[in-house]
Design a protein around this motif. Structure first.
Motif, PDB file in Angstrom:
ATOM      1  N   MET A 146      -2.228  22.105  17.646  1.00 25.30           N
ATOM      2  CA  MET A 146      -2.796  21.082  18.238  1.00 25.30           C
ATOM      3  C   MET A 146      -3.875  20.498  17.213  1.00 25.30           C
ATOM      4  SD  MET A 146      -4.154  22.093  22.019  1.00 25.30           S
ATOM      5  CE  MET A 146      -4.956  23.618  21.738  1.00 25.30           C
ATOM      6  N   SER A 194       4.755  16.606  18.348  1.00 23.80           N
ATOM      7  CA  SER A 194       3.886  16.750  19.415  1.00 23.80           C
ATOM      8  C   SER A 194       4.350  15.716  20.744  1.00 23.80           C
ATOM      9  CB  SER A 194       2.415  16.292  18.994  1.00 23.80           C
ATOM     10  OG  SER A 194       2.553  15.110  18.457  1.00 23.80           O
ATOM     11  N   THR A 221      -0.673  10.540  18.983  1.00 26.41           N
ATOM     12  CA  THR A 221      -0.936  11.721  20.055  1.00 26.41           C
ATOM     13  C   THR A 221      -1.908  11.150  21.316  1.00 26.41           C
ATOM     14  OG1 THR A 221      -2.606  12.616  19.126  1.00 26.41           O
ATOM     15  CG2 THR A 221      -0.654  13.377  18.640  1.00 26.41           C
ATOM     16  N   ALA A 278      -3.832  13.210  23.656  1.00 28.53           N
ATOM     17  CA  ALA A 278      -4.308  14.521  23.879  1.00 28.53           C
ATOM     18  C   ALA A 278      -5.455  14.496  25.259  1.00 28.53           C
ATOM     19  CB  ALA A 278      -5.204  15.460  22.708  1.00 28.53           C
ATOM     20  N   ASN A 326      -7.136  12.764  18.123  1.00 34.93           N
ATOM     21  CA  ASN A 326      -5.775  11.969  18.072  1.00 34.93           C
ATOM     22  C   ASN A 326      -5.321  11.511  17.001  1.00 34.93           C
ATOM     23  OD1 ASN A 326      -4.688  12.293  20.952  1.00 34.93           O
ATOM     24  ND2 ASN A 326      -6.219  11.010  21.608  1.00 34.93           N
TER      25      ASN A 326
END
Ligand code: FAE
Length: 535
Positions: free
Chosen positions: A86, A93, A100, A102, A114
């Motif tokens: 992460m 991912s 990303t 998240a 991100n």
């Protein structure tokens, strides 16, 4: 080695060698079901419902093809790891995103979480539907690849309210224990929990809850807690303790590609095809289901579309996936007899996320297990029932923060509609429908803050809100049991068509849902095999 373990072992070996060779088809008999255009049974999706169904069909000797949109997660990247962490997310991912997405969008209001990534068939998807976005796992194993592994059996009285047509004695006596056994559920050693560094954050949250007069409870998990203990001692490679969870775990987790799915392949009757997405369904007058299936590569390039026929069709594409396929099929006239109940009774399991800022002397720890092990159980509250998972914030640095994913009893439901203009199926959910969840979470956490002299963090969700209710980890419903289907998941209106996943549960389970989805799928497929298949 028992017969069951031997089969699982054979299946695991087949899955690993297929991945090593870069194949998208896994079977002990590759020439059999894999290449034909007609198979007796097809399962769409390889999450909990799909995996259970594939195993039981395979055991019953039914040649079965599992079609999964995502990839198989068994091949290491250049860094030697299958999944990325992460803290350093890369293309693995996210499901075809440029960046990303998240759940925590910011820290100190800064865009620190991100990252830009290149579009790829990554493991976590966030599907946007206006006022609501839904997190999903993509790959062989579905949500089991990305989830927190919390394996919770719902409270019986609530389960009976949500699914009154299901025999609760049978579920609690037989199918919940079966699901827990098959999934490899285990519990944390409580002596270790009390002294380890990895759960300092949970102990701090527990102390705050107790100071407010609230009850906490240990929560079982499918992550191997003994592996985690050895991670902390430096005796096993780190995964839960290396900030791995929502983008996959490289070690320690008993995801479905370690449990049900290899056992299914090991029966010799089940073939799994990854990177195969079902686009549309129809049924011929003789009852044959015909699926339009698109194959893609890992970069999303289309490799071709073909039609596959089957006699029995099981929808395990998850609440969103199954509902989308059925709503489109009904509205385009491909499955015209589907009930108007399809596309209704959808909910978020009342999900709300929030963080509390603690005093500087209350350390939650730099090392935090990504797998939650404790919850605040306030479900008995008559006005604002809440079951709050004590979540980690594994940033690798001290943040003096307690994070929670609260599950609340939100009666609001969404509905799906078909838009012919772009052939899309959209969820109708207004942000205000999430308000009852916030009211419930606020009542509980105001009480905790009052008792501890603490407050909310307002910097975590991209603006200054304290409560995030614009996403869910727990989409449920859309093809509700007893409404869009009979009491066993047979979809009303069309023969030999079944829903087998989270779409069956009308919007809420009161706890994290995968044990319920698994147990319900076990119950339903047992009945369907006994009644709908020739002996
Ligand atoms: P699911 O697991 O979503 O599988 C559906 C599969 O179908 C996916 O692999 C899709 O790629 C595939 N698919 C979809 N459409 C198509 C298509 N058209 N053609 C081919 N394949 C398709 O379905 N639950 C818990 O109980 N405990 C937890 O700790 C927990 N934590 C979570 C954390 C995160 C970040 C997330 C996202 C979820 C979490 N959940 C948790 C929820 C749980 O994973 C979810 O309820 C189940 O995975 C749903 O199972 P289904 O079988 O319904």
């Amino acid at each position: 080695m028992s017969f069951h373990s031997r089969r699982r072992f054979l299946g695991l070996a087949a899955m690993r060698s297929a991945a090593a060779l870069g194949l998208t088809s896994v079977s002990l008999r590759p020439a059999a079901a894999a290449e034909r255009d007609f198979v007796p049974a097809v399962v769409i999706g390889s999450g909990y419902g799909g995996a259970v169904t594939a195993l039981r069909l395979g055991e019953a000797g039914v040649p079965t093809l599992v079609l999964e949109a995502g990839r198989q997660w068994d091949r290491a990247g250049e860094d030697g790891r299958i999944f990325c962490s992460m803290l350093e997310p890369d293309h693995r991912s996210s499901w075809f995103k440029n960046r990303t997405e998240a759940p925590l969008a910011s820290l100190m209001w800064l865009d620190l979480v991100n990252r830009a990534v290149r579009p790829f068939a990554g493991v976590l998807d966030r599907v946007h539907h206006g006022g609501m976005s839904v997190y999903l796992g993509r790959g062989v194993g579905g949500g089991s690849l990305v989830n927190g592994g919390m394996a919770v059996v719902p409270k019986r009285d609530y389960f009976e309210q949500v699914l009154p047509e299901v025999d609760a004695d049978e579920m609690y006596g037989r199918y919940f224990p079966l699901a827990n056994r098959m999934l490899g559920v285990n519990s944390v050693d409580q002596d270790w929990f009390e002294t380890c560094e990895s759960y300092r954050y949970a102990r701090v949250s527990r102390a705050h809850a107790h100071r407010a007069g609230l009850r906490t409870t240990f929560v079982p998990n499918v992550y191997d807690f003994d592996h985690m203990r050895r991670e902390e001692l430096g005796e096993a490679p780190r995964s839960a303790l290396a900030s791995e969870v929502i983008y996959g775990n490289n070690h320690g987790k008993r995801s479905l590609d370690r449990s049900y799915l290899p056992a299914a392949v090991g029966t010799g009757n089940v073939t799994i095809r990854s990177l195969h997405r079902v686009r549309a369904l129809r049924q011929e007058p003789d009852g044959t289901h015909v699926l339009a299936v698109e194959q893609i590569d890992e970069l999303g390039n289309p490799l071709g579309t073909k039609e596959i026929g089957c006699r029995w069709l099981f929808l395990g594409a998850g609440s969103l996936g199954t509902t989308e396929l059925l709503v489109r099929a009904r509205e385009t006239g491909a499955l015209p007899a589907l009930s108007s109940e399809v596309g209704r009774h959808w909910g978020t399991n009342g999900n709300v996320m929030l963080g509390r800022l603690l005093a500087p002397w209350e350390r939650t720890g730099e090392l935090q297990s990504g797998m939650p092990a404790l919850g605040i159980d306030h479900w008995h509250d008559p006005v604002h029932p809440v079951f709050a998972e004590i979540a980690p914030l594994p940033a690798g640095t001290e943040l003096w923060t307690s994070l929670y994913l609260a599950i609340t009893r939100n009666p609001e439901r969404g509905e799906f509609e078909y838009r012919a203009a772009d052939d899309s199926v959209r969820l109708r959910w207004d942000v205000s429908q999430g308000d009852p969840s916030i009211d419930a979470a606020k009542a509980l956490f105001d009480r905790i803050n009052r008792a501890n002299g603490t407050g909310y963090r307002h910097d975590l969700f991209g603006d200054d809100r304290a409560f995030e209710n614009r996403f869910t980890y727990h989409p449920l419903g859309g093809c509700a049991l007893g409404r869009a289907t009979d009491s066993w998941g047979r979809v009303r209106g069309h023969r030999n068509l079944y829903a087998t996943d989270g779409s069956l549960i009308p919007g809420s389970t009161g706890v994290n849902p995968f044990v319920t989805i698994t147990a319900l799928a076990e119950r339903n497929v047992a009945r369907v095999l006994a009644e709908d298949f020739p002996r």
